[in-house]
Scaffold this motif. Structure first.
Motif, mmCIF file in Angstrom:
data_model
loop_
_atom_site.group_PDB
_atom_site.id
_atom_site.type_symbol
_atom_site.label_atom_id
_atom_site.label_comp_id
_atom_site.label_asym_id
_atom_site.label_seq_id
_atom_site.Cartn_x
_atom_site.Cartn_y
_atom_site.Cartn_z
ATOM 1 N N ALA A 1 0.831 -1.206 0.000
ATOM 2 C CA ALA A 1 0.000 0.000 0.000
ATOM 3 C C ALA A 1 0.868 1.259 0.000
ATOM 4 N N ARG A 2 1.908 1.262 0.815
ATOM 5 C CA ARG A 2 2.812 2.415 0.882
ATOM 6 C C ARG A 2 3.462 2.686 -0.471
ATOM 7 N N ILE A 3 3.952 1.623 -1.106
ATOM 8 C CA ILE A 3 4.593 1.764 -2.422
ATOM 9 C C ILE A 3 3.583 2.244 -3.461
ATOM 10 N N ALA A 4 2.389 1.688 -3.437
ATOM 11 C CA ALA A 4 1.357 2.060 -4.411
ATOM 12 C C ALA A 4 0.982 3.535 -4.301
ATOM 13 N N ILE A 5 0.683 3.984 -3.112
ATOM 14 C CA ILE A 5 0.271 5.380 -2.903
ATOM 15 C C ILE A 5 1.406 6.333 -3.274
ATOM 16 N N ARG A 6 2.604 6.052 -2.793
ATOM 17 C CA ARG A 6 3.761 6.909 -3.081
ATOM 18 C C ARG A 6 4.016 6.999 -4.591
ATOM 19 N N THR A 7 3.960 5.875 -5.269
ATOM 20 C CA THR A 7 4.264 5.849 -6.701
ATOM 21 C C THR A 7 3.205 6.578 -7.505
ATOM 22 N N VAL A 8 1.951 6.352 -7.188
ATOM 23 C CA VAL A 8 0.870 7.033 -7.917
ATOM 24 C C VAL A 8 0.963 8.542 -7.722
ATOM 25 N N ARG A 9 1.223 8.973 -6.511
ATOM 26 C CA ARG A 9 1.380 10.417 -6.263
ATOM 27 C C ARG A 9 2.517 11.011 -7.078
ATOM 28 N N ALA A 10 3.633 10.307 -7.136
ATOM 29 C CA ALA A 10 4.820 10.818 -7.839
ATOM 30 C C ALA A 10 4.693 10.732 -9.359
ATOM 31 N N ALA A 11 3.899 9.775 -9.838
ATOM 32 C CA ALA A 11 3.813 9.530 -11.278
ATOM 33 C C ALA A 11 2.585 10.167 -11.912
ATOM 34 N N ALA A 12 1.897 11.001 -11.182
ATOM 35 C CA ALA A 12 0.671 11.618 -11.687
ATOM 36 C C ALA A 12 0.907 12.261 -13.052
ATOM 37 N N VAL A 13 0.039 11.942 -14.008
ATOM 38 C CA VAL A 13 0.214 12.429 -15.364
ATOM 39 C C VAL A 13 -1.158 12.711 -15.994
ATOM 40 N N ALA A 14 -1.241 13.831 -16.714
ATOM 41 C CA ALA A 14 -2.481 14.169 -17.422
ATOM 42 C C ALA A 14 -2.674 13.163 -18.551
ATOM 43 N N PRO A 15 -3.882 12.841 -18.902
ATOM 44 C CA PRO A 15 -5.163 13.399 -18.487
ATOM 45 C C PRO A 15 -5.806 12.693 -17.297
ATOM 46 N N ILE A 16 -5.037 11.876 -16.568
ATOM 47 C CA ILE A 16 -5.605 11.117 -15.454
ATOM 48 C C ILE A 16 -5.992 12.067 -14.321
ATOM 49 N N THR A 17 -7.257 11.972 -13.902
ATOM 50 C CA THR A 17 -7.753 12.826 -12.822
ATOM 51 C C THR A 17 -8.078 12.035 -11.557
#
Length: 173
Positions: A134-150
């Motif tokens: 869970a920690r890895i998933a949340i951290r990675t998604v936050r850091a890899a945020a890319v448009a057009p994903i909302t």
């Protein structure tokens, strides 16, 4: 900024642009999330996976990579298949797990997806400890945020997984 939401439920019932499948390297279906996606999505997904195996992925999909197919009968436009690592006490494979999330988001963005649903990759039969996953998933998604994903939605099968992701999300504020 991406909105991260948590849902306790069945990933195959999510209405999103892309559902991420915790696939096995063969891309030909299996158990857990993979089996559920193939069963509910129907033969169209398997047909595209077979075509991928016949062309670019003759030896299968490597751990940490991601590739998309149709979503078949699912209430989504695409299924993004990614192969998570098997957890090991002897070897740190966390970079491979992070790559699953990062590569899935990259593929989703290329497809123009605005909403993406993830399972807790590698935390089932592959044995990854849920709190660390869970920690890895949340951290990675936050850091890899890319448009057009909302929106990234973590769809968690049971209360234990939900609580682990809730704790990780709160800790990473």
């Amino acid at each position: 900024m991406i909105e991260i939401t948590l849902v306790r439920g069945d990933i195959t019932q999510q209405h999103v642009d892309a559902i991420v499948n915790a696939a096995n390297s063969s891309l030909l279906g299996g158990g857990g999330v993979d089996g559920a996606i193939h069963r509910r999505g129907g033969p169209e997904i398997l047909a595209e996976c077979r075509a991928l195996r016949a062309s670019h992925y003759g030896k299968g999909l490597r751990t940490g990579q991601a590739v998309a197919t149709t979503a078949g009968r699912l209430d989504a436009r695409h299924v993004i298949h990614t192969v998570g690592p098997v957890w090991s006490r002897e070897e740190d494979r966390s970079a491979l797990l992070a790559s699953c999330y990062r590569e899935s988001l990259r593929v989703a963005a290329e497809l123009g997806a605005g909403t993406v649903a993830f399972p807790a990759i590698s935390t089932g039969i592959y044995g990854w400890p849920i709190d660390d996953g869970a920690r890895i998933a949340i951290r990675t998604v936050r850091a890899a945020a890319v448009a057009p994903i909302t929106e990234v939605r973590f769809v968690l099968f049971d209360e234990h997984a939900y609580k682990a992701f809730e704790t990780a999300l709160a800790a990473q504020g």
